[in-house]
Design a protein around this motif. Sequence first.
Motif, mmCIF file in Angstrom:
data_model
loop_
_atom_site.group_PDB
_atom_site.id
_atom_site.type_symbol
_atom_site.label_atom_id
_atom_site.label_comp_id
_atom_site.label_asym_id
_atom_site.label_seq_id
_atom_site.Cartn_x
_atom_site.Cartn_y
_atom_site.Cartn_z
ATOM 1 N N VAL A 8 0.830 -1.203 0.000
ATOM 2 C CA VAL A 8 0.000 0.000 0.000
ATOM 3 C C VAL A 8 0.868 1.259 0.000
ATOM 4 C CG1 VAL A 8 -1.641 1.346 1.380
ATOM 5 C CG2 VAL A 8 -2.020 -1.105 1.008
ATOM 6 N N ALA A 9 1.978 1.230 0.712
ATOM 7 C CA ALA A 9 2.892 2.379 0.700
ATOM 8 C C ALA A 9 3.415 2.645 -0.706
ATOM 9 C CB ALA A 9 4.048 2.140 1.665
ATOM 10 N N ARG A 10 3.743 1.580 -1.433
ATOM 11 C CA ARG A 10 4.200 1.730 -2.817
ATOM 12 C C ARG A 10 3.074 2.240 -3.712
ATOM 13 N NH1 ARG A 10 6.589 2.324 -5.795
ATOM 14 N NH2 ARG A 10 7.154 0.640 -7.192
ATOM 15 N N LEU A 11 1.878 1.731 -3.516
ATOM 16 C CA LEU A 11 0.739 2.204 -4.310
ATOM 17 C C LEU A 11 0.480 3.685 -4.077
ATOM 18 C CD1 LEU A 11 -1.711 -0.811 -3.835
ATOM 19 C CD2 LEU A 11 -0.588 -0.155 -5.966
ATOM 20 N N LYS A 12 0.605 4.111 -2.828
ATOM 21 C CA LYS A 12 0.380 5.518 -2.515
ATOM 22 C C LYS A 12 1.442 6.404 -3.162
ATOM 23 C CE LYS A 12 -2.184 5.011 1.816
ATOM 24 N NZ LYS A 12 -2.165 5.185 3.296
ATOM 25 N N GLU A 13 2.666 5.884 -3.284
ATOM 26 C CA GLU A 13 3.714 6.647 -3.961
ATOM 27 C C GLU A 13 3.346 6.874 -5.425
ATOM 28 O OE1 GLU A 13 7.345 4.536 -3.552
ATOM 29 O OE2 GLU A 13 7.523 4.866 -1.391
ATOM 30 N N GLU A 14 2.772 5.858 -6.044
ATOM 31 C CA GLU A 14 2.427 5.948 -7.459
ATOM 32 C C GLU A 14 1.102 6.681 -7.681
ATOM 33 O OE1 GLU A 14 4.385 5.009 -9.880
ATOM 34 O OE2 GLU A 14 5.919 4.197 -8.515
ATOM 35 N N TRP A 15 0.189 6.576 -6.703
ATOM 36 C CA TRP A 15 -1.144 7.171 -6.841
ATOM 37 C C TRP A 15 -1.466 7.988 -5.586
ATOM 38 C CZ3 TRP A 15 -3.244 6.397 -11.569
ATOM 39 C CH2 TRP A 15 -2.786 5.317 -12.307
ATOM 40 N N PRO A 16 -0.787 9.116 -5.389
ATOM 41 C CA PRO A 16 -0.934 9.872 -4.133
ATOM 42 C C PRO A 16 -2.331 10.431 -3.893
ATOM 43 C CG PRO A 16 0.349 11.117 -5.758
ATOM 44 C CD PRO A 16 0.201 9.736 -6.298
ATOM 45 N N GLU A 17 -3.126 10.596 -4.936
ATOM 46 C CA GLU A 17 -4.465 11.167 -4.748
ATOM 47 C C GLU A 17 -5.521 10.094 -4.506
ATOM 48 O OE1 GLU A 17 -5.615 14.148 -7.586
ATOM 49 O OE2 GLU A 17 -3.540 14.641 -8.026
ATOM 50 N N THR A 18 -5.121 8.841 -4.560
ATOM 51 C CA THR A 18 -6.073 7.750 -4.342
ATOM 52 C C THR A 18 -6.032 7.309 -2.883
ATOM 53 O OG1 THR A 18 -5.784 6.981 -6.607
ATOM 54 C CG2 THR A 18 -6.724 5.416 -5.045
ATOM 55 N N GLU A 19 -7.202 7.057 -2.317
ATOM 56 C CA GLU A 19 -7.275 6.594 -0.930
ATOM 57 C C GLU A 19 -7.309 5.067 -0.909
ATOM 58 O OE1 GLU A 19 -10.141 6.841 3.051
ATOM 59 O OE2 GLU A 19 -10.528 8.169 1.329
ATOM 60 N N PHE A 20 -6.424 4.486 -0.112
ATOM 61 C CA PHE A 20 -6.364 3.038 0.047
ATOM 62 C C PHE A 20 -6.664 2.689 1.500
ATOM 63 C CE2 PHE A 20 -3.530 4.048 -3.457
ATOM 64 C CZ PHE A 20 -3.839 3.086 -4.402
ATOM 65 N N ARG A 21 -7.392 1.599 1.698
ATOM 66 C CA ARG A 21 -7.592 1.096 3.054
ATOM 67 C C ARG A 21 -7.393 -0.407 3.053
ATOM 68 N NH1 ARG A 21 -12.445 -1.116 4.974
ATOM 69 N NH2 ARG A 21 -14.034 -1.467 3.390
ATOM 70 N N ILE A 22 -6.917 -0.924 4.167
ATOM 71 C CA ILE A 22 -6.618 -2.350 4.303
ATOM 72 C C ILE A 22 -7.736 -3.035 5.068
ATOM 73 C CG2 ILE A 22 -5.047 -4.058 5.302
ATOM 74 C CD1 ILE A 22 -2.781 -2.036 4.882
ATOM 75 N N GLN A 23 -8.199 -4.155 4.538
ATOM 76 C CA GLN A 23 -9.225 -4.958 5.216
ATOM 77 C C GLN A 23 -8.691 -6.362 5.428
ATOM 78 O OE1 GLN A 23 -13.281 -4.703 3.739
ATOM 79 N NE2 GLN A 23 -13.588 -6.894 4.111
ATOM 80 N N THR A 24 -8.692 -6.815 6.670
ATOM 81 C CA THR A 24 -8.214 -8.165 6.959
ATOM 82 C C THR A 24 -9.363 -9.158 6.819
ATOM 83 O OG1 THR A 24 -8.624 -7.915 9.330
ATOM 84 C CG2 THR A 24 -6.435 -7.323 8.521
ATOM 85 N N ILE A 25 -9.022 -10.325 6.327
ATOM 86 C CA ILE A 25 -10.001 -11.388 6.089
ATOM 87 C C ILE A 25 -9.455 -12.673 6.694
ATOM 88 C CG2 ILE A 25 -11.166 -12.768 4.313
ATOM 89 C CD1 ILE A 25 -10.861 -10.279 2.470
ATOM 90 N N GLN A 26 -10.236 -13.296 7.533
ATOM 91 C CA GLN A 26 -9.817 -14.540 8.155
ATOM 92 C C GLN A 26 -10.089 -15.693 7.199
ATOM 93 O OE1 GLN A 26 -11.882 -15.998 11.724
ATOM 94 N NE2 GLN A 26 -9.881 -16.142 12.715
ATOM 95 N N THR A 27 -9.055 -16.447 6.881
ATOM 96 C CA THR A 27 -9.207 -17.577 5.967
ATOM 97 C C THR A 27 -9.539 -18.847 6.749
ATOM 98 O OG1 THR A 27 -6.870 -18.233 6.071
ATOM 99 C CG2 THR A 27 -7.485 -16.538 4.443
ATOM 100 N N HIS A 28 -9.892 -19.878 6.011
ATOM 101 C CA HIS A 28 -10.204 -21.163 6.648
ATOM 102 C C HIS A 28 -8.991 -21.683 7.414
ATOM 103 C CE1 HIS A 28 -12.266 -24.960 7.268
ATOM 104 N NE2 HIS A 28 -11.197 -25.591 6.831
#
Length: 314
Positions: free
Chosen positions: A28-48
């Motif tokens: 996400v840090a790398r994505l923000k460097e490339e797309w500074p005006e885009t908002e990113f959020r992280i969602q955790t998902i519990q797998t089986h």
Amino acid sequence: MSGTSRTRTITVGTRGSALALAQTRLVVARLKEEWPETEFRIQTIQTHGDRNRESLDVAARGDKGLWVGEIERALAESRIDIAVHSLKDLPTEQPEGLEIASIPKRVDPRDVLIGKEGFKSLASLPKGARVGTSSARRRAFLKAYRPDLDVRDLRGNVDTRLAAVGTDTYDAVILAAAGLIRLDLRHRIDEFVDPAVLLPAPGQGALALETRSDDDLAVELAYAVHDRDTDDRTTAEREFLAGLGAGCVAPVGALANLKGGSLVLEGWVGSLDGGRVIRATIEGDAEEAADLGAQLAEDMLAQGGRELVEAAKV
């Protein structure tokens, strides 16, 4: 950047383990460097696999879907926009409607040894040293290289396995270098194991950013952190694995390296007890990475690899 990308929040899905979160934050840090005006959020998902620790025994027999199934379902249902996976955990075929949009630059693909005092290298371990690993590949490699070692099953997250070192049960453990590096635990590494001794799992050290095939924006965002060299190398390795038809059941190792415009792929397949191994190398144009992986698999199957793969499935 399109107007849509400025207003749409991009949800990035991942497992909730410390390692999965660490590597997703790096992405996400790398994505923000490339797309500074885009908002990113992280969602955790519990797998089986996270919910049911007993299913780790199934994972050891080759069901990679334990770690990615729920995440891919969330992606297909548009609950997340980009999924971040460890590439070695991702099956070689994607579900319909999903695709690997990006493979960022790879971290060191080698395995490493962490040992207690006096147990700091694989070659110098005393006879009968107790080495922990959850991997059929590592177990077979170790038994082929040092049949005198006591290779013991060890499961759990990175912290759990590091904590096992020096207990009454384990003198040393083998882990992937990439996980320790991404968790800022490089200082815990005692030895980077030479691939001549222990070939890594296909795709080890690399991440995959998976998207819906029809989500043009997410594909474009993810591709901004794509690394062509890593893609070529891991494509060859994963096509080799796919060609063997082994999943992660049989002990299989592969590592591709680039030399100028050429790609050199080394593959290994062995019996579960390490008593029989087949190792071979192929070299060709990097643009033919997939074909090189498939050809090496075909060659090794003809050399007896088919019997080793089938025996591991029993």
